[in-house]
Write a protein that holds these residues in place. Structure first.
Motif, PDB file in Angstrom:
ATOM      1  N   ALA A 168       0.760  -1.267  -0.004  1.00 47.36           N
ATOM      2  CA  ALA A 168      -0.069   0.048   0.108  1.00 47.36           C
ATOM      3  C   ALA A 168       0.788   1.473  -0.102  1.00 47.36           C
ATOM      4  N   GLN A 169       2.121   1.417   0.398  1.00 43.24           N
ATOM      5  CA  GLN A 169       2.962   2.354   0.021  1.00 43.24           C
ATOM      6  C   GLN A 169       3.108   2.751  -1.258  1.00 43.24           C
ATOM      7  N   PRO A 170       3.224   4.148  -1.514  1.00 46.40           N
ATOM      8  CA  PRO A 170       3.569   4.548  -2.986  1.00 46.40           C
ATOM      9  C   PRO A 170       5.192   4.504  -3.367  1.00 46.40           C
ATOM     10  N   ARG A 203      10.412   3.768  -8.123  1.00 44.38           N
ATOM     11  CA  ARG A 203      10.589   2.699  -7.535  1.00 44.38           C
ATOM     12  C   ARG A 203       9.566   2.267  -6.313  1.00 44.38           C
ATOM     13  N   LYS A 204       9.339   1.028  -6.085  1.00 46.80           N
ATOM     14  CA  LYS A 204       8.366   0.559  -5.003  1.00 46.80           C
ATOM     15  C   LYS A 204       8.961  -0.540  -4.337  1.00 46.80           C
ATOM     16  N   GLU A 250      16.052   2.725   0.964  1.00 46.03           N
ATOM     17  CA  GLU A 250      14.780   1.979   0.074  1.00 46.03           C
ATOM     18  C   GLU A 250      13.894   2.998  -0.281  1.00 46.03           C
ATOM     19  N   PRO A 251      13.252   2.690  -1.174  1.00 52.40           N
ATOM     20  CA  PRO A 251      12.165   3.723  -1.784  1.00 52.40           C
ATOM     21  C   PRO A 251      11.402   4.403  -0.782  1.00 52.40           C
ATOM     22  N   ASN A 252      11.339   6.005  -0.958  1.00 49.41           N
ATOM     23  CA  ASN A 252      10.725   6.654   0.261  1.00 49.41           C
ATOM     24  C   ASN A 252      11.353   6.804   1.673  1.00 49.41           C
TER      25      ASN A 252
END
Length: 287
Positions: free
Chosen positions: A86-88, A94-95, A171-173
Motif C-alpha cells: 500500500a506504500q506509494p 521505485r516501489k 529503500e524507496p521513500n
C-alpha cells in the motif's frame, strides 16, 4: 550445479562465493570462525532465549545490543507484504515490496539495510521449526564474490565502481541522507559490503551512466544465489553471520509452520547503534 562463465582464458564461478558454514560447538569457536570465514552454524539451541544467550556469550564484552527483530513465518510475510504494497512509489517510480509468496527465493541481502549505518553488524538466524520441504538457506560472501568478479578483466569497471563510487543505499521513500560505496571500510576498520534489491545511483548527472553498473552488481549476487550451494537449518540450529560481509536469504517453501527468528546484534565495532525500536515495515530514517 554452479554456472561457470567462460570467456577466453578467464573462468569465473560466482556460485563459489556461497558459503556452507562450518558447524561449531561453542560461542568462542563461533566467534573465531565468523571472524575468519564470515559465518558458522551451531546446534542444540533450545529456544529464542538460548539463541540470544549464545549471541551474548559470543560477543562478550564487545556486545552493545542484542534482541529479536523478526519472527519469520509465511503469515508474517503475508501481513507485512500487504502493508508495504500500500506504500506509494518514490520519485523515480521505485516501489518497496515484501513478497507474501514464500515459494519464491528471497533476494540476497544484509539484514537491516533499510536503516543504513544503524544496521546490525552481527546476525543470528535461529531455526525453531524448519519447513517440511524447501526453505534451504544460502549465504553469499560478498568479498569472495567481488574477488571472483575481479578475475575477469572485463569486470574491472564494475569492481572499481563497487569499491569507489558513492551510491544510494536507501529503500524507496525512506532516504538515509548519506551515500557511500557498495564496499567501504568502517570507522572501526572492518570491510562492509552490501546488497539489496533497491540499490541505486545517486540522483544527478551521473545516474544514467551508473545504472548499468548497479544492475551488474545486483545480477552477479543473484547469480551466486542461484548457482551456489545451499544448506538446511534443522530445528535447534542457528546460523551466526557477519552481517557486514555476508548476504543471506532462503529458497522457496510453502509450509505455514516454518518459523525462524532473526536476531540482531550490535558490537562495539558497529558503525552506529540505534537507541530505539526498528520497524522494517516503516523504516523511518534518522533526521
Amino acid at each position: 550445479m554452479n554456472r561457470t562463465i567462460h570467456r577466453l582464458e578467464v573462468v569465473m564461478d560466482l556460485g563459489s562465493a556461497c558459503l556452507v558454514p562450518r558447524r561449531v560447538s561453542s560461542s568462542a569457536e563461533a566467534r573465531d570462525v565468523v571472524e575468519a570465514e564470515g559465518a558458522a552454524v551451531v546446534s542444540g539451541i533450545a529456544d529464542e532465549d538460548a539463541a540470544i544467550a549464545f549471541g551474548s556469550a559470543m560477543l562478550g564484552q564487545e556486545l552493545v545490543r542484542i534482541g529479536r527483530q523478526i519472527e519469520a513465518t509465511k503469515q508474517r510475510a503475508t501481513e507485512d507484504g500487504a502493508v508495504v504494497a500500500a506504500q506509494p512509489p518514490d520519485e523515480r517510480g521505485r516501489k518497496r515490496y515484501i513478497s507474501g509468496d514464500t515459494s519464491l527465493p528471497m533476494p540476497p541481502h544484509n539484514d537491516g539495510f533499510a536503516f543504513g549505518d544503524r544496521a546490525p553488524d552481527r546476525l543470528f538466524l535461529f531455526s525453531a521449526r524448519p519447513a517440511a520441504e524447501g526453505g534451504e538457506s544460502f549465504l553469499i560472501d560478498g568479498l569472495a564474490l567481488l574477488d571472483e568478479l575481479a578475475k575477469d578483466p572485463a569486470n574491472a569497471d564494475l569492481v572499481d565502481f563497487v569499491r569507489t563510487v558513492d551510491i544510494d543505499h536507501s529503500e524507496p521513500n525512506f532516504p538515509q541522507h548519506t551515500f557511500s560505496p557498495i564496499l567501504r571500510t568502517t570507522p572501526a576498520g572492518r570491510p562492509q559490503i552490501r546488497h539489496h534489491p533497491y540499490l541505486a545511483p545517486v540522483l544527478g548527472e551521473h545516474e544514467a551512466a551508473q545504472w548499468p553498473l548497479v544492475r551488474r552488481w545486483l545480477e552477479a549476487v543473484v547469480t551466486a544465489r542461484d548457482t551456489g550451494p545451499r544448506f538446511r537449518l534443522a530445528a535447534g540450529e542457528m546460523a551466526v553471520v557477519d552481517n557486514y560481509r555476508v548476504f543471506h536469504g532462503r529458497h522457496g517453501y510453502t509450509d505455514p509452520a516454518r518459523r525462524l527468528y532473526s536476531i540482531w546484534a550490535w558490537s562495539t565495532s558497529a558503525v552506529e547503534v540505534p537507541t530505539g525500536a526498528l520497524d522494517i515495515v516503516n523504516p523511518v530514517p534518522v533526521p
